[in-house]
Write a protein that holds these residues in place. Structure first.
Motif, PDB file in Angstrom:
ATOM      1  N   TYR A  79     -51.416  41.718 -57.419  1.00  0.00           N
ATOM      2  CA  TYR A  79     -52.301  42.394 -58.881  1.00  0.00           C
ATOM      3  C   TYR A  79     -52.784  43.306 -57.584  1.00  0.00           C
ATOM      4  O   TYR A  79     -53.374  44.302 -58.675  1.00  0.00           O
ATOM      5  CB  TYR A  79     -52.811  41.266 -59.355  1.00  0.00           C
ATOM      6  CG  TYR A  79     -52.380  40.115 -60.236  1.00  0.00           C
ATOM      7  CD1 TYR A  79     -50.606  40.365 -61.047  1.00  0.00           C
ATOM      8  CD2 TYR A  79     -51.707  39.210 -59.836  1.00  0.00           C
ATOM      9  CE1 TYR A  79     -49.647  39.793 -61.898  1.00  0.00           C
ATOM     10  CE2 TYR A  79     -50.987  37.831 -60.397  1.00  0.00           C
ATOM     11  CZ  TYR A  79     -50.379  38.340 -61.161  1.00  0.00           C
ATOM     12  OH  TYR A  79     -49.771  37.735 -61.879  1.00  0.00           O
ATOM     13  N   ASN A  80     -53.132  43.065 -57.189  1.00  0.00           N
ATOM     14  CA  ASN A  80     -54.527  44.426 -56.102  1.00  0.00           C
ATOM     15  C   ASN A  80     -54.197  45.858 -55.518  1.00  0.00           C
ATOM     16  O   ASN A  80     -54.452  45.946 -55.292  1.00  0.00           O
ATOM     17  CB  ASN A  80     -55.507  43.705 -55.773  1.00  0.00           C
ATOM     18  CG  ASN A  80     -55.091  42.906 -54.849  1.00  0.00           C
ATOM     19  OD1 ASN A  80     -53.917  42.624 -54.531  1.00  0.00           O
ATOM     20  ND2 ASN A  80     -55.780  42.837 -53.366  1.00  0.00           N
TER      21      ASN A  80
ATOM     22  N   ASP B 271     -61.573  39.823 -65.126  1.00  0.00           N
ATOM     23  CA  ASP B 271     -60.954  40.518 -64.596  1.00  0.00           C
ATOM     24  C   ASP B 271     -60.037  40.225 -64.031  1.00  0.00           C
ATOM     25  O   ASP B 271     -58.493  40.950 -64.151  1.00  0.00           O
ATOM     26  CB  ASP B 271     -61.684  40.437 -63.508  1.00  0.00           C
ATOM     27  CG  ASP B 271     -61.344  41.868 -62.376  1.00  0.00           C
ATOM     28  OD1 ASP B 271     -60.747  42.819 -63.083  1.00  0.00           O
ATOM     29  OD2 ASP B 271     -61.096  41.510 -61.230  1.00  0.00           O
TER      30      ASP B 271
ATOM     31  N   LEU C  52     -56.056  42.169 -64.813  1.00  0.00           N
ATOM     32  CA  LEU C  52     -55.322  42.277 -63.615  1.00  0.00           C
ATOM     33  C   LEU C  52     -53.970  42.180 -62.906  1.00  0.00           C
ATOM     34  O   LEU C  52     -53.241  42.623 -64.048  1.00  0.00           O
ATOM     35  CB  LEU C  52     -55.834  41.724 -62.300  1.00  0.00           C
ATOM     36  CG  LEU C  52     -56.615  42.500 -61.394  1.00  0.00           C
ATOM     37  CD1 LEU C  52     -56.891  41.603 -60.517  1.00  0.00           C
ATOM     38  CD2 LEU C  52     -56.900  43.264 -60.768  1.00  0.00           C
ATOM     39  N   ARG C  53     -53.768  41.260 -64.741  1.00  0.00           N
ATOM     40  CA  ARG C  53     -52.457  40.660 -65.250  1.00  0.00           C
ATOM     41  C   ARG C  53     -51.524  41.306 -66.633  1.00  0.00           C
ATOM     42  O   ARG C  53     -50.656  41.106 -66.624  1.00  0.00           O
ATOM     43  CB  ARG C  53     -52.493  39.471 -65.063  1.00  0.00           C
ATOM     44  CG  ARG C  53     -52.116  38.512 -63.735  1.00  0.00           C
ATOM     45  CD  ARG C  53     -53.106  36.723 -64.059  1.00  0.00           C
ATOM     46  NE  ARG C  53     -52.731  36.533 -62.544  1.00  0.00           N
ATOM     47  CZ  ARG C  53     -54.427  36.535 -61.462  1.00  0.00           C
ATOM     48  NH1 ARG C  53     -54.278  37.290 -61.809  1.00  0.00           N
ATOM     49  NH2 ARG C  53     -53.848  36.379 -60.437  1.00  0.00           N
TER      50      ARG C  53
ATOM     51  N   GLN D  67     -50.544  44.089 -66.090  1.00  0.00           N
ATOM     52  CA  GLN D  67     -49.653  45.949 -65.325  1.00  0.00           C
ATOM     53  C   GLN D  67     -49.026  45.741 -65.074  1.00  0.00           C
ATOM     54  O   GLN D  67     -47.763  44.970 -65.222  1.00  0.00           O
ATOM     55  CB  GLN D  67     -50.333  45.802 -64.005  1.00  0.00           C
ATOM     56  CG  GLN D  67     -52.349  46.283 -63.744  1.00  0.00           C
ATOM     57  CD  GLN D  67     -52.467  45.732 -62.008  1.00  0.00           C
ATOM     58  OE1 GLN D  67     -52.651  47.029 -61.788  1.00  0.00           O
ATOM     59  NE2 GLN D  67     -52.777  44.869 -61.913  1.00  0.00           N
TER      60      GLN D  67
ATOM     61  N   ASP E 161     -55.736  33.209 -60.088  1.00  0.00           N
ATOM     62  CA  ASP E 161     -56.404  33.702 -59.930  1.00  0.00           C
ATOM     63  C   ASP E 161     -57.037  33.453 -58.955  1.00  0.00           C
ATOM     64  O   ASP E 161     -57.883  32.604 -58.960  1.00  0.00           O
ATOM     65  CB  ASP E 161     -57.124  34.660 -60.410  1.00  0.00           C
ATOM     66  CG  ASP E 161     -57.879  36.295 -59.726  1.00  0.00           C
ATOM     67  OD1 ASP E 161     -58.867  36.518 -58.429  1.00  0.00           O
ATOM     68  OD2 ASP E 161     -57.468  37.250 -60.048  1.00  0.00           O
TER      69      ASP E 161
END
Length: 638
Positions: free
Chosen positions: A90-91, A257, A261-262, A264, A523
């Protein structure tokens, strides 16, 4: 989201052929229907230099990010590092910027390419930098090694078989069994663990010699052999002493956050919505970041006690989602063979059935779905933590503990209903004299130690040796040091029940339908934060998730916060007295089953008789026995 498999060997006699690699890869085509890819390199002798092991990598792709450029196996610029990868990083945008600044050149826009370039810089330490769910295999030609890694919370599986000069690996056990020289011998100790926990705990599998990486582990195979180590070691003994307002502000930032991120994806995305607190909070955060109504999905059942659709509908209306609701009438006779084949190992969590159906229905509309898994473990949401807290209080009152643990209480009549107060009270009394860890295992076991003793044949007991299933839970519990019992139980669940049961259940059921499921509560930043919270911030007066109520109370209707918790289940007790009665009896009392020599026939008959006569609800135990027998017919007898 994909499926991976492959092998590496230092003995050329153990080479995996191109045909064998394709069989292994094809066995998990359901995980990745969009594409297939292979990389193969023969063993290379280089006297007087060390030889280079042979390697084979296979990949099935479910296209989520960079639909055109994300083909795997994928290599670095000079093709000395190759990877196959299942999951999501995710990052990866942040990692890519860092790597480009260090001089790396990218040819695609996929998250996969960050893996090979970060590995070039960091070696096996690269796993520490990934925020995601993943099972990764990396072939390093320069160092002549194969590296495997699994995500911190065990969302994606890695099975492997290391023998002599070869390692074989895959996303599912069936990839390994595609090779005829991989043994299929049932491990008696694994059967004992399965009947305790309803799953086989890592690193073991149901088959002797075959292992699975534990969450947060990596493995390195080379001509020196196999080395396994843990790269993620959270300090569960640490407690966060900061003021409440700082903890609450951090929770709001971390959770949103994690959801952001999830989101995408280059494909349609939605969410499971049960109407419980966790999935509802995930959807509320999704809607916050979306400029259109989020697609949400729930399923309902004819039996009212198993149907949560009214709560899901209420949340969907409140948040303004595009809600999809499906009414299903589960057919156990139809779905059982599919579950047995897809799950590879026996797994006795019957909530795999509704998970299967909601994945099937959701995949008709989207390719990615977010879920609320992990909230109960992180924020002490399970009902059983009430008993843990009460037991801890009684432990501090010696005389009361002796009275409650007296044999007289165990002579009370026991209700046949699974969740009756009388039955739960009797089980509480039976276990109160034990240590907190032993007591908790007794409460959560499908067959506790006493029942397993009554079930096992003398022949089977002789095969068990000194293995004790309790050691798995005990080791997890002890990671919490001297913290309170509810924290110890919930964090033990986080590293045992969550990866081995819940994450396995979701991974297999969703990937059987080529659906990717993402879990924001898992996460690792949020996990480390929640693990350190004092129990007073999470649990009070028999109710968990207190800090979630405090921080996110305005996001959901009051009725959702106050509703009773429901399990995600099916009416097994009814099925076993009706549509599954013949299959159950014929399977467990068949000549084939009895000839295995595992269980005492009289004990199995007693379980069946008590259940059929409505004296006692043995549905969870009978389901575990039925799944085990049908699994052996599918994977061992064939």
């Amino acid at each position: 989201m994909c499926g991976i498999t492959g092998a590496a060997w230092t003995d050329p006699q153990l080479a995996v052929s191109a045909d064998a690699l394709r069989r292994m890869t094809d066995s998990i085509s359901h995980r990745g229907p969009d594409d297939a890819g292979y990389y193969q390199r023969d063993f290379q002798s280089r006297s007087p230099y060390p030889p280079i092991p042979g390697v084979a990598l296979g990949h099935r792709r479910l296209s989520i990010i960079d639909l055109a450029g994300g083909h795997q196996p994928l290599a670095n610029e000079d093709e000395t590092v190759w990877t196959v990868f299942n999951g999501e990083i995710y990052n990866f945008h942040a990692l890519r910027s860092r790597l480009e600044g260090a001089g790396h050149t990218f040819r695609t826009h996929s998250d996969t390419e960050t893996i090979v370039h970060l590995y070039e810089d960091e070696g096996p330490d690269c796993f520490r930098h990934f925020n995601g769910m993943f099972a990764i295999a990396i072939w390093d030609q320069r160092e002549r090694r194969l590296v495997l890694g699994r995500d911190r919370l065990g969302q994606k599986p890695v099975y492997y078989y290391h023998h002599a000069g070869r390692i074989v690996f895959g996303s599912e056990l069936k990839t390994l069994l595609a090779l005829p020289d991989v043994p299929r011998e049932v491990d008696p100790s694994a059967v004992d663990e399965y009947l305790t926990y309803q799953y086989v705990p890592h690193p073991n599998t149901i088959l002797k010699g075959i292992k699975k990486l534990a969450p947060g582990e990596l493995a390195v195979f080379s001509d020196a052999g196999l080395h396994v180590e843990r790269y993620w070691k959270p300090d569960f003994a640490h407690e966060d002493k900061r003021p409440a307002h700082l903890q609450e502000a951090e929770l709001r930032e971390l959770f949103d956050d994690a959801v952001r991120l999830r989101l995408q994806a280059d494909v349609p995305l939605g969410a499971f919505l049960s109407g419980g607190i966790d999935s509802s909070l995930v959807v509320s955060s999704m809607q916050k970041f979306s400029d259109r109504p989020v697609k949400t999905f729930s399923i309902g059942f004819p039996q009212k006690e198993y149907d949560e659709t009214s709560f899901a509908r209420q949340v969907a209306t409140h948040l303004g989602t595009e809600h999809h609701e499906f009414q299903v009438t589960p057919s156990a006779l139809e779905i059982l063979p599919k579950l047995i084949w897809h799950y590879d190992e026996p797994m006795a969590d019957s909530s795999a059935i509704p998970t299967w159906y909601v994945s099937q229905q959701t995949r008709a509309e989207v390719t990615v779905a977010l879920s609320g898994d992990g909230g109960d473990e992180l924020f002490a949401g399970y009902r059983r933590y009430r008993a843990v807290g009460l037991g801890a209080m009684i432990d501090r009152l010696g005389p009361l503990k002796r009275v409650l643990g007296a044999k007289v209480w165990q002579k009370l009549p026991s209700s046949g209903r699974q969740k009756s107060w009388l039955r739960q009270g009797r089980r509480f009394s039976e276990a109160i004299s034990m240590s907190p860890q032993r007591r908790y295992l007794d409460w959560i076991s499908i067959f506790n130690e006493s029942r397993r003793g009554q079930l096992y044949s003398d022949e089977f007991v002789a095969q068990l040796g000194d293995n004790d299933p309790f050691d798995f839970l005990k080791a997890a519990w002890q990671r919490c040091g001297k913290r309170d019992a509810v924290t110890c139980a919930s964090l033990a669940d986080l590293v045992t029940y969550l990866p081995c049961d819940l994450n396995c259940k979701v991974d297999i059921a969703s990937m059987a339908h080529a659906l990717e499921v993402r879990q924001p509560f898992l996460d690792y930043r949020l996990v480390e934060y929640a693990a350190a919270l004092p129990i007073s911030r999470k649990y009070s007066r028999g109710r968990g998730k207190q800090i979630l109520r405090k921080v996110f109370g305005d996001r959901l209707p009051k009725e959702i916060w106050n509703r009773p918790k429901m399990g995600f289940g099916v009416p097994l007790d009814y099925w076993f007295r009706h549509e599954l009665k013949e299959l159950l009896t014929d399977s467990l009392l068949s000549e084939k089953a009895l000839s295995r020599g595992l269980f005492r026939e009289e004990t199995v008959r007693e379980l069946l008789d008590e259940h059929m006569s409505n004296q006692f609800d043995h549905s969870a135990r009978l389901w575990a026995l039925l799944v085990l027998e049908l699994w052996q017919r599918e994977w061992i007898d064939a």
